[in-house]
Enzyme design. Structure first.
Site, PDB file in Angstrom:
ATOM      1  N   ASN A  10     -16.779 -40.226  -8.588  1.00 61.90           N
ATOM      2  CA  ASN A  10     -15.583 -39.968  -7.784  1.00 61.90           C
ATOM      3  C   ASN A  10     -14.867 -38.810  -8.477  1.00 61.90           C
ATOM      4  OD1 ASN A  10     -13.151 -39.876  -6.486  1.00 61.90           O
ATOM      5  ND2 ASN A  10     -12.468 -41.932  -7.100  1.00 61.90           N
ATOM      6  N   LYS A  12     -12.341 -37.239  -7.552  1.00 63.33           N
ATOM      7  CA  LYS A  12     -10.882 -37.261  -7.325  1.00 63.33           C
ATOM      8  C   LYS A  12     -10.392 -35.852  -6.944  1.00 63.33           C
ATOM      9  CE  LYS A  12     -10.567 -41.346 -10.137  1.00 63.33           C
ATOM     10  NZ  LYS A  12      -9.780 -42.217 -10.987  1.00 63.33           N
ATOM     11  N   GLU A  97      -5.696 -45.475  -6.069  1.00 67.01           N
ATOM     12  CA  GLU A  97      -4.783 -44.317  -6.042  1.00 67.01           C
ATOM     13  C   GLU A  97      -4.272 -44.063  -4.630  1.00 67.01           C
ATOM     14  OE1 GLU A  97      -7.532 -41.725  -8.021  1.00 67.01           O
ATOM     15  OE2 GLU A  97      -7.284 -42.882  -9.861  1.00 67.01           O
ATOM     16  N   GLU A 167     -12.620 -52.224  -9.157  1.00 68.98           N
ATOM     17  CA  GLU A 167     -11.981 -51.319 -10.109  1.00 68.98           C
ATOM     18  C   GLU A 167     -10.647 -51.900 -10.568  1.00 68.98           C
ATOM     19  OE1 GLU A 167     -13.675 -47.043  -9.517  1.00 68.98           O
ATOM     20  OE2 GLU A 167     -11.799 -47.246  -8.438  1.00 68.98           O
ATOM     21  N   GLY A 173      -9.014 -44.588 -15.774  1.00 68.98           N
ATOM     22  CA  GLY A 173      -8.494 -43.405 -16.451  1.00 68.98           C
ATOM     23  C   GLY A 173      -7.746 -43.717 -17.740  1.00 68.98           C
TER      24      GLY A 173
END
Ligand code: 13P
Length: 250
Positions: A10, A12, A97, A167, A173
């Site tokens: 991913n 992002k 997110e 997740e 992160g």
């Protein structure tokens, strides 16, 4: 039955089109593992340049978002038809997110899941708890609520083809990975939930990824767990590390 592992990056909101092309070129000779499905989920503007680089390889293209609508006056949105025409096979839906920063709720995400499936895209449907929820002991209840709403109206054949990404938000992160036992506990519970909503056959077929600070040093332990069928990788997908994860069994 044995499920084929699926390792997805991913990206992002990283990489301009020329940087995306360069990253795909860098990874091209490295991500060559016939045992694994490999997907790059990239920003919309990077889809076409990356599609060009991965042509003729076993890497598949993924998007990071899709509209819940077919077409028309929805400024700024990208439709499933547009993605399919660009060669996209997978789409991330419900990433934490997007839930947090763009206020996408489960009813809306359910519409996106249904639209993606209708148009032939495979959703990578994300779920996961906050640190507060984990500490309060409500992780499994929370994920149950998320998935039950996100999957409303999805048939068992459709569900069997999907990918679910567990997740934990506190591991995204942050460099803090869930232990392989913590990840397996939740991925196993998700599979049980799928069996409860649909049946055991569907639960055996659906693929469940773990995501959250997965990297070369911890991927083998995570991917060895029976209910973890792959990874959704953020930071480590932006460098050659991604290839080490793809090649976890070599
Ligand atoms: P990191 O691998 O950077 O923790 O990101 C995980 C993630 O959010 C993938 O969707």
């Amino acid at each position: 039955m044995s499920r084929r592992k699926i390792i997805a990056g991913n990206w992002k909101m990283n990489k301009t089109p020329s940087e995306a092309k360069a990253l795909a070129e860098l990874l091209k000779p490295l991500v060559d593992n016939p045992d694994v499905d490999v997907v790059y989920c990239v920003p919309a503007i990077d889809l076409l340049p990356v599609a060009e680089v991965i042509k003729g390889t076993n890497v598949m293209l993924g998007a990071e978002n899709v509209s819940d609508q077919d077409a028309g006056a929805y400024t700024g949105e990208i439709s499933a038809d547009m993605l399919v025409d660009a060669g996209v096979k997978f789409v991330i839906i419900g990433h934490s997110e997007r839930r947090q920063y763009y206020r996408e709720d489960d009813a809306f995400l359910n519409q996106k899941v249904l639209k993606a499936l209708e148009k032939g895209l495979t959703p990578i449907l994300c779920c996961g708890e906050t640190l507060e929820q984990r500490e309060a002991g409500v992780t499994l209840d929370w994920i149950r609520l998320q998935l039950k709403s996100d999957l409303q109206g999805v048939t068992k054949e459709q569900a069997a083809s999907m990918v679910i990404a567990y997740e934990p938000i506190w591991a995204i992160g942050t460099g803090k990975t869930a232990t392989s036992d913590q990840a397996e506990e939740v991925c196993g519970a998700i599979r049980k939930l799928i069996a409860e909503i649909y049946d055991t056959d569907t639960a055996e077929k659906i693929r469940i990824q773990y995501g959250g600070s997965m990297k070369p040093s911890n991927c083998r332990e995570l991917l060895a767990k029976p209910d973890i069928d792959g990874g959704l990788i953020g930071g480590a997908a932006l460098k050659a590390d991604f290839a080490d994860i793809v090649n976890y069994n070599k």
